[in-house]
Structure formats: C-alpha cells, structure tokens
Write a protein that holds these residues in place. Structure first.
Motif, PDB file in Angstrom:
ATOM      1  N   UNK A  29     -12.686 -34.741   3.303  1.00  0.00           N
ATOM      2  CA  UNK A  29     -13.757 -34.126   3.098  1.00  0.00           C
ATOM      3  C   UNK A  29     -15.088 -35.337   3.088  1.00  0.00           C
ATOM      4  N   UNK A  30     -14.794 -36.234   2.590  1.00  0.00           N
ATOM      5  CA  UNK A  30     -15.885 -37.478   2.734  1.00  0.00           C
ATOM      6  C   UNK A  30     -15.878 -38.247   3.692  1.00  0.00           C
ATOM      7  N   UNK A  31     -14.848 -37.947   4.933  1.00  0.00           N
ATOM      8  CA  UNK A  31     -15.042 -38.774   6.060  1.00  0.00           C
ATOM      9  C   UNK A  31     -14.450 -40.140   5.621  1.00  0.00           C
ATOM     10  N   UNK A 137     -20.439 -29.900  -3.440  1.00  0.00           N
ATOM     11  CA  UNK A 137     -19.919 -28.771  -3.502  1.00  0.00           C
ATOM     12  C   UNK A 137     -18.947 -28.844  -4.681  1.00  0.00           C
ATOM     13  N   UNK A 138     -18.416 -27.624  -4.900  1.00  0.00           N
ATOM     14  CA  UNK A 138     -17.281 -27.795  -6.196  1.00  0.00           C
ATOM     15  C   UNK A 138     -15.963 -28.509  -5.703  1.00  0.00           C
ATOM     16  N   UNK A 139     -15.856 -28.414  -4.518  1.00  0.00           N
ATOM     17  CA  UNK A 139     -14.624 -28.895  -3.937  1.00  0.00           C
ATOM     18  C   UNK A 139     -14.672 -30.403  -3.929  1.00  0.00           C
ATOM     19  N   UNK A 140     -15.884 -30.962  -3.730  1.00  0.00           N
ATOM     20  CA  UNK A 140     -16.237 -32.435  -3.868  1.00  0.00           C
ATOM     21  C   UNK A 140     -16.218 -33.042  -5.016  1.00  0.00           C
ATOM     22  N   UNK A 141     -16.759 -32.142  -5.962  1.00  0.00           N
ATOM     23  CA  UNK A 141     -16.609 -32.459  -7.505  1.00  0.00           C
ATOM     24  C   UNK A 141     -15.186 -32.608  -8.022  1.00  0.00           C
ATOM     25  N   UNK A 142     -14.218 -31.897  -7.511  1.00  0.00           N
ATOM     26  CA  UNK A 142     -13.054 -31.738  -8.102  1.00  0.00           C
ATOM     27  C   UNK A 142     -12.433 -33.046  -7.612  1.00  0.00           C
ATOM     28  N   UNK A 143     -12.500 -33.279  -6.191  1.00  0.00           N
ATOM     29  CA  UNK A 143     -11.578 -34.196  -5.620  1.00  0.00           C
ATOM     30  C   UNK A 143     -12.114 -35.401  -5.964  1.00  0.00           C
ATOM     31  N   UNK A 145     -13.257 -36.470  -8.926  1.00  0.00           N
ATOM     32  CA  UNK A 145     -12.581 -36.535 -10.136  1.00  0.00           C
ATOM     33  C   UNK A 145     -11.238 -37.123 -10.027  1.00  0.00           C
ATOM     34  N   UNK A 146     -10.561 -36.267  -9.111  1.00  0.00           N
ATOM     35  CA  UNK A 146      -9.238 -36.814  -8.700  1.00  0.00           C
ATOM     36  C   UNK A 146      -9.050 -38.084  -8.401  1.00  0.00           C
ATOM     37  N   UNK A 147      -9.706 -38.450  -7.494  1.00  0.00           N
ATOM     38  CA  UNK A 147      -9.810 -39.882  -6.960  1.00  0.00           C
ATOM     39  C   UNK A 147     -10.010 -40.885  -7.856  1.00  0.00           C
ATOM     40  N   UNK A 148     -11.034 -40.627  -8.975  1.00  0.00           N
ATOM     41  CA  UNK A 148     -11.313 -41.452 -10.157  1.00  0.00           C
ATOM     42  C   UNK A 148     -10.042 -41.652 -10.931  1.00  0.00           C
ATOM     43  N   UNK A 149      -9.268 -40.491 -11.024  1.00  0.00           N
ATOM     44  CA  UNK A 149      -8.131 -40.651 -12.079  1.00  0.00           C
ATOM     45  C   UNK A 149      -7.198 -41.397 -11.162  1.00  0.00           C
ATOM     46  N   UNK A 150      -6.950 -41.084  -9.876  1.00  0.00           N
ATOM     47  CA  UNK A 150      -6.066 -41.714  -9.095  1.00  0.00           C
ATOM     48  C   UNK A 150      -6.212 -43.243  -8.997  1.00  0.00           C
ATOM     49  N   UNK A 151      -7.512 -43.555  -9.038  1.00  0.00           N
ATOM     50  CA  UNK A 151      -7.794 -45.111  -8.954  1.00  0.00           C
ATOM     51  C   UNK A 151      -7.311 -45.748 -10.287  1.00  0.00           C
TER      52      UNK A 151
END
Length: 375
Positions: A29-31, A137-143, A145-151
């Motif tokens: 989504x972030x390209x 968007x809401x999708x951006x916000x959740x993703x 957060x997931x990326x930060x947790x994954x990092x």
C-alpha cells in the motif's frame, strides 16, 4: 517496479489477517519494495551472537553504574567549599569533575549500548518507496502498527532479556542522575554549608578574629605589602586592591590573598561633581568614604573581571560579555547580560595609620550567584 496498489481488503478480511500479512499489505500500500531484509543472525544461539549480546548489555550496565555513581557523588562527596592549599581541598576540588565524569559516562554508556544494539541486531534493510499524497486511511494505520511490531520482532529485542534489563537499568540510572539537577535543592540542605571564613558564604575580606582588613595594592610582587591611603589615588582614577591583615604577614598568606578569586576589589575615586550625584543602594548609604567607592571586580554575570572604568560616563565595564554598570547608581547593570549590581565593599580610613580598611565583608553575593544563595 510496478506502482499499482493492491486491492484493499474488507473489514472482515482485515480482522482475519496475521501480522505478517499486514506487513506485506502495508508495504504494498505504501509502494514499498524490500530489496534487502537480511537477518543479522540467521543461525540462532551462536557464540558470536551471545558475545554481541553481552557487549551491548555491558555498556548498559556501565551506564547504570555510572548513573548511580553520579547520585552517590552528589549526595555524599564533600562539596562544602574548601580554600586552596588547605586540608580537604583535594577532595573538594574533585567534586565537580566527578559529577561530570559519572554523568557523562552514564550518557555515553546508554548511547553506545543503543548504537551497538542497532548495528548488531536490527536488520539493515534496503527498501524503495514511492511517495504519495493525502492522509492515512484506517488500513494504513493498522498496517503501520503491524510493521512497527514486526520491526521489533525482527530486532529480537523481545527475547533478549539481558539487554532489556540492562538497558532499563542504564537508562533509569541515567534519568535519575539527570533528575538530580532539578531535585538537588530538595535532596540536600544548602543552608547546612559551613560558615567558616573559607566558605562560599564569605570572601577574603571577612576577618575571623575581628582584626582590621586593610586594602592592599597589587604591585606585582606577591610578598610586598603596600597599603592604600586617600592621598594615593588621583581624581577619576581606579586601583585594584586585595585584603591584608597584619597577623597574616607571611609569604603563604600574602600569596593566597592574591589568588583567591573573590578577593579583587576596584577602588574608585570619583570626581567631586560626580560623587555628589551618586545614588546609593538601600542599606549601603555609608559604604563609601567621601569620593571613594569600592566594588568587587567579579562580574555578576559569569565572573569575569570588570577591569575597565570609563571616567567620563562613570561606567564600569566587563570586557568578556560587555556588561556595563553605572557607578553613579550603586553599580547597577545598565547594559549587557548582567542582571545584578556589583557587590559594594564598605570602607573607611584607619585613624591611626591613615590607610583604607574594610569595615566588614560584603553583605551580598559576589560574582554569579551560586545555587545555595537566596539572592
């Protein structure tokens, strides 16, 4: 690289997605295209990995020890002023360096520990991202957060309890040390400081036995004593003077009087017309002797010597930061960064010898106000 965005999932699909799925979706989504995302330790539990972990933990532990050391030095190290060449001066002189060394080492330890952890355990990814406009968007916000947790998960911090404990200990001790600066006045009682003649509460002009302290001229020879009388100064001139007591007429005491930083005093003989216009500070109306006024040479800004006197304007000048004091108005600051007047020394003339002497010590702080003083 394709810039087409993937189809957005429904709310139900979004709720069912795992963190890995959200990470991949967020990148798309972030390209973002992850070119490289290597695992620093593909083989877990090796000796090299454990050595790296212990090295990071060691620096955090050093930060903790230094931080607690700072607090200990602040609370228990002898900090009451001790004059040079007297018993206990060595310990006192190390107080400030020890504060700087311990707090500096604590900050350094936390910094090096964090840098080493980033270098050895956080994956050094190479990513390419397309820029886009608009809000999230809401999708951006959740993703994200997931990326930060994954990092965080990929950095393996969650399973490295040794590093977490030492990092928390080191950062906490460093924070405690930094907090002491703000809370120091509540931790230590400044009014418990000694009132001896060698404390910061008094200068060399205080006579511990009541003996008269005369104004001594600086001749360049530390062992030569030349006292000052009213006939020694021309109108509009100045003289730098130091304290002298007859009972301290020995080489060590004479040299010490010239070296103590709060001893230098500027003796000014004003022109009669100017002296008639002087506005005197409250409680110091009789501190002068006729046309003679004595002010400390220690600037109230940062302690530089106020060694210049402009006769025409009656201004006392500090060459360091250009503070100016009006000698016609009790040496109050009229220009520059200084905010407090120069301390005035009460003077008189000894009836028997005809020489100037100090009637008492200064009744106000000399130079920059140190933290224990009320004014």
């Amino acid at each position: 690289m394709s810039t087409d965005k993937p189809e957005l999932p429904t709310d139900a699909e979004l709720a069912e997605m795992s963190r890995d799925d959200l990470v991949k979706l967020g990148a798309k989504l972030d390209g973002v295209e992850l070119v490289e995302y290597p695992d620093p330790w593909p083989v877990k539990g090796t000796r090299a990995e454990k050595r790296a972990e212990r090295l990071v933990a060691l620096w955090f532990l050093i930060a903790a020890i230094a931080g607690f050391g700072f607090v200990g030095v602040f609370l228990f190290w002898p900090s009451a002023y001790v004059a040079p060449n007297t018993e206990g001066y060595l310990m006192y002189s190390l107080f400030t360096p020890m504060l700087g060394a311990t707090l500096g080492l604590s900050v350094l330890g936390v910094g090096i520990g964090a840098l080493l952890y980033t270098k050895k355990f956080v994956p050094h990814e190479v990513a390419v991202q397309q820029r886009h406009d608009g809000g999230s968007s809401e999708v951006d916000k959740q993703t994200i957060l997931a990326e930060l947790a994954d990092a965080g998960n990929r950095s393996t911090i969650a399973r490295r309890s040794l590093i977490k404990r030492t990092a928390g200990l080191g950062a906490g001790a460093m924070g405690l040390g930094v907090g002491v600066f703000a809370l120091g006045g509540l931790v230590r009682d400044p009014w418990a400081q000694t009132e001896s003649k060698d404390s910061l509460w008094h200068t060399g002009w205080m006579s511990p036995t009541g003996e008269r302290t005369f104004l001594r001229r600086a001749t360049g020879n530390p062992h030569e004593v030349v006292l000052v009388s009213p006939n020694d100064l021309d109108t509009g001139s100045i003289e730098t003077v130091f304290p002298f007591r007859k009972s301290e007429d020995d080489h060590e005491a004479l040299s010490k009087a010239l070296k103590r930083s709060d001893n230098p005093v500027m003796l000014i003989r004003m022109r009669p017309a100017d002296a008639a216009q002087v506005v005197k500070a409250q409680g110091q109306e009789d501190f002068n002797y006729g046309d003679y006024y004595a002010y400390t040479k220690i600037c109230s800004h940062l302690g530089c010597p106020t060694s210049l006197y402009e006769q025409r304007t009656n201004r006392i000048l500090c060459p360091c930061h250009q503070s100016q004091f009006d000698a016609l108005q009790y040496a109050k600051p009229i220009f520059g960064p200084a905010t407090r007047k120069l301390a005035q020394l009460p003077i008189a003339v000894d009836e028997e010898t005809g020489y100037f002497y100090a009637r008492s010590d200064f009744i106000e702080p000399v130079g920059p106000a140190f933290w224990e003083r009320r004014s």
